[in-house]
Structure formats: C-alpha cells, structure tokens
Design an enzyme around this catalytic site. Structure first.
Site, short mmCIF file in Angstrom:
data_model
loop_
_atom_site.label_atom_id
_atom_site.label_comp_id
_atom_site.label_asym_id
_atom_site.label_seq_id
_atom_site.Cartn_x
_atom_site.Cartn_y
_atom_site.Cartn_z
N SER A 160 0.84 -1.20 0.00
CA SER A 160 0.00 0.00 0.00
C SER A 160 0.87 1.24 0.00
O SER A 160 1.99 1.22 0.50
CB SER A 160 -0.87 0.05 1.26
OG SER A 160 -1.77 -1.01 1.30
N CYS A 161 0.31 2.32 -0.56
CA CYS A 161 0.94 3.63 -0.50
C CYS A 161 -0.19 4.66 -0.44
O CYS A 161 -1.31 4.33 -0.06
CB CYS A 161 1.89 3.85 -1.67
SG CYS A 161 1.09 3.84 -3.29
N LEU A 162 0.07 5.88 -0.85
CA LEU A 162 -0.97 6.91 -0.79
C LEU A 162 -1.88 6.87 -2.01
O LEU A 162 -3.09 6.97 -1.88
CB LEU A 162 -0.32 8.29 -0.63
CG LEU A 162 -1.24 9.43 -0.24
CD1 LEU A 162 -1.90 9.17 1.11
CD2 LEU A 162 -0.48 10.74 -0.20
N GLY A 214 -1.14 4.67 -5.05
CA GLY A 214 -1.05 3.45 -5.85
C GLY A 214 0.18 3.32 -6.71
O GLY A 214 0.52 2.23 -7.15
#
Length: 81
Positions: A61-63, A65
């Site tokens: 996961s990130c902010l 994608g």
C-alpha cells in the site's frame, strides 16, 4: 488477520502525518529491495515481523497506488509470486 503480510511503502513522515494502516508494517519504497533480500533474522529484528517467503501473500500500500505498483514489480523481480 489472515496469513497476509501488509507492507506500507510510504515514507515514515507520511505515516506520522496521515496515520498507520492497522496491521501493516512500514518499509519505505527506497528500502524495500534491500529488505526483501535480508536474512530472515535481520528482517525480524529490523521490522519486528516474520520475513515473508517468496510464496506468502503480500499486500503493498501507499498513498495513491504508484509506489505500491513499483513495490509489486520489485518483489516479483526478486521471485515473489
């Protein structure tokens, strides 16, 4: 809480600012390649989590994608399925 490792590849300041994803571990994208090649004992000491095997399910996961997509590519290039 299934047997899935959730890796948040955001920077540490983003975790501080926007909050931690429950049950995830933070390995910033810039550290990920090195982390996924660590000795399992070293990984456990560094991240307080069992190192995933190449066949274990992992979620990135990130902010937005973009970094999580890069993380997936890194992991696959190292033989993770």
């Amino acid at each position: 809480k299934a047997n899935v490792l959730h890796i948040d590849v955001r920077e540490r300041w983003e975790i501080d600012r926007f909050g931690k994803i429950p049950e995830s571990i933070n390995i910033p994208l810039g550290e990920l390649m090195e982390a996924l090649q660590m000795d399992p004992t070293e990984f456990k000491e560094q991240y307080n989590q069992k190192m995933p095997s190449k066949s274990d399910p992992v979620i990135f996961s990130c902010l937005a994608g973009t970094r999580s997509k890069q993380a997936l590519g890194f992991a696959m290039s190292l033989g993770f399925s």
